[in-house]
Design an enzyme around this catalytic site. Structure first.
Site, PDB file in Angstrom:
ATOM      1  N   TYR A   1       0.823  -1.214   0.000  1.00  0.00           N
ATOM      2  CA  TYR A   1       0.000   0.000   0.000  1.00  0.00           C
ATOM      3  C   TYR A   1       0.859   1.266   0.000  1.00  0.00           C
ATOM      4  O   TYR A   1       0.384   2.340  -0.329  1.00  0.00           O
ATOM      5  CB  TYR A   1      -0.931   0.030   1.220  1.00  0.00           C
ATOM      6  CG  TYR A   1      -1.966  -1.086   1.253  1.00  0.00           C
ATOM      7  CD1 TYR A   1      -2.304  -1.773   0.095  1.00  0.00           C
ATOM      8  CD2 TYR A   1      -2.596  -1.442   2.433  1.00  0.00           C
ATOM      9  CE1 TYR A   1      -3.217  -2.801   0.124  1.00  0.00           C
ATOM     10  CE2 TYR A   1      -3.532  -2.477   2.463  1.00  0.00           C
ATOM     11  CZ  TYR A   1      -3.834  -3.155   1.305  1.00  0.00           C
ATOM     12  OH  TYR A   1      -4.749  -4.174   1.326  1.00  0.00           O
TER      13      TYR A   1
ATOM     14  N   ASP B   1      -2.601 -18.157   1.943  1.00  0.00           N
ATOM     15  CA  ASP B   1      -3.792 -18.849   1.415  1.00  0.00           C
ATOM     16  C   ASP B   1      -4.257 -19.927   2.396  1.00  0.00           C
ATOM     17  O   ASP B   1      -5.466 -20.079   2.638  1.00  0.00           O
ATOM     18  CB  ASP B   1      -3.524 -19.442   0.015  1.00  0.00           C
ATOM     19  CG  ASP B   1      -2.134 -20.043  -0.129  1.00  0.00           C
ATOM     20  OD1 ASP B   1      -1.314 -19.913   0.810  1.00  0.00           O
ATOM     21  OD2 ASP B   1      -1.855 -20.656  -1.176  1.00  0.00           O
TER      22      ASP B   1
ATOM     23  N   ASP C   1      -4.832  -6.866   6.202  1.00  0.00           N
ATOM     24  CA  ASP C   1      -6.062  -6.162   5.839  1.00  0.00           C
ATOM     25  C   ASP C   1      -7.160  -7.189   5.553  1.00  0.00           C
ATOM     26  O   ASP C   1      -8.275  -7.131   6.086  1.00  0.00           O
ATOM     27  CB  ASP C   1      -5.771  -5.305   4.583  1.00  0.00           C
ATOM     28  CG  ASP C   1      -6.907  -4.376   4.231  1.00  0.00           C
ATOM     29  OD1 ASP C   1      -7.894  -4.311   4.984  1.00  0.00           O
ATOM     30  OD2 ASP C   1      -6.806  -3.690   3.187  1.00  0.00           O
TER      31      ASP C   1
END
Ligand code: NAD
Length: 366
Positions: A145, A228, A252
């Site tokens: 980000y 994952d 997030d």
């Protein structure tokens, strides 16, 4: 001597001011019981900042925060401001600059679901007979980000964009220490999440975390999981984790998944801890509910104030070291909910109470 705590109150928009008002009332009860004095001032932020001062994060609000030892934040945003340019909108115009200005690098989000309201979770009750009690620690100021990003037109006319994920050792080590501190106050177990089979930054993350824990926290059991797999395990059996620890983007996504698994957003508190040390020798921090301004129920007096009240408990613990008062507030919330006093979001069609009544039940137990 009576401890004096000084904090900024930024209620924001929608249900923000409604839940903030009662959270301050509950803090007042805790102050009397645990003998601390509160000094606080309210300031506009988000849509209220835009309406009253022309921008989402007014200079006067920043000044108040600078003079405080912590920020108690409500939530910002709503349909009224959605047509503004993205950088001027309440969330991007207020929350991101606040994170940057106060170097809020560590997000601590408890994933707590009491057994009594386990039906609020989309998981079957038999998978979580005792509710859920985990914590997600997310790095907040690095990674993809904040890395270099750009969009360009290629020679063949296509558009190409890129974002860059960047981490350096010191950024990983300082958030590792937050995970260690959190784990030491719980069951001394940390799961670090990365994608070290694919990403270079994750290889560095895993190597740095492993070395840092070996040197500074041999008492903590550390294991590693690919992101994952972590996403799957979180819905399969959330309580296999205790402290879930990861970088910005993975955090997030995983922390939002955790909030859903834990039921209502109205119960989810969070802390964003800064690099700065305040006048109490603790970390400066911003404390806020994980949910938004809930425009669909704003002004009706029915919002669940628990997330805001639990956020204020996190403030007492992390920024002021008032651990006894924090734990008492957390217990009062649990007792009130367990006894059947519940707002609509956790009442499952049964009898529900409004914001004020919920808070009063918590204050009474405190
Ligand atoms: P939201 O979290 O505001 O609401 C989602 C759902 O959860 C709604 O049905 C709402 O009623 C419910 N909910 C949330 N908090 C609740 C509470 N305390 N009690 C009972 N129910 C509660 O998310 P949204 O609708 O996607 O966003 C609304 C606005 O909030 C948008 O403008 C968004 O940008 C903003 N937002 C702000 C923050 C923040 O301030 N940190 C975070 C998320 C969203």
């Amino acid at each position: 001597m009576t401890t004096k705590i000084k904090f900024a109150v930024l209620p924001g928009d929608g249900i923000g001011p409604e839940v903030m008002k009662v959270a301050i009332d509950v803090l007042g009860v805790a102050a009397k019981k645990f003998d601390f004095a509160m000094e606080y001032a309210w300031a506009d932020v988000g849509g209220a900042g835009i309406d009253n001062h022309g921008k989402a994060l007014p200079d006067s609000t920043v000044e108040l925060c600078k003079q405080s030892d912590a920020i108690l934040f409500g939530s910002v945003g709503g349909p009224k401001w959605e047509k503004l340019p993205p950088n001027e909108q309440p969330e991007r115009g207020a929350l991101l600059p606040l994170r940057k200005k106060f170097s809020l690098f560590a997000n601590v989000r408890p994933g707590l679901l009491y057994a009594e309201i386990a039906d609020a979770s989309p998981l079957r009750r038999e998978r979580i007979p005792n509710g859920i009690d985990i914590v997600c620690i997310r790095e907040l100021t690095g990674g993809i980000y904040f890395g270099e990003k750009a969009t360009r037109i290629l020679d063949d006319g296509q558009t190409e964009s890129h974002d860059t994920m960047v981490y350096k050792t010191s950024e990983i080590e300082r958030i590792a220490q937050v995970a260690i501190d959190t784990a030491r106050a719980r069951s001394k177990k940390v799961t670090s999440v990365d994608k070290a089979n694919v990403l270079e930054t994750s290889v560095l993350w895993r190597k740095t975390v492993t070395a840092y824990f070996a040197k500074h926290a041999p008492d903590i059991a550390l294991n590693h999981l690919y992101v994952d797999n972590a996403a799957m395990q979180l819905v399969r059996d959330p309580n296999q984790f205790d402290v879930l620890f990861t970088e910005n983007m993975f955090g997030d996504i995983l922390s939002d998944e955790m909030s859903v698994v834990c039921g209502s957003l109205g119960m989810m508190a969070s802390a964003s801890l800064g690099l700065g040390i305040n006048s109490h020798g603790k970390r400066f921090g911003l404390y806020e509910p994980a949910g938004g301004s809930a425009p669909d129920i704003a002004g009706k007096g029915i919002a669940n104030p628990c997330a805001q009240i639990l956020s204020s408990a996190l403030m007492l613990r992390h920024s002021f070291g008032l651990t006894g008062a924090a734990a008492a507030i957390e217990k009062a919330v649990k007792d009130a909910v367990a006894s059947g006093t519940r707002t609509g979001d956790i009442a499952f069609g049964g009898k529900s109470v409004g914001t004020a009544e919920m808070a009063a039940a918590i204050a009474e137990r405190l």
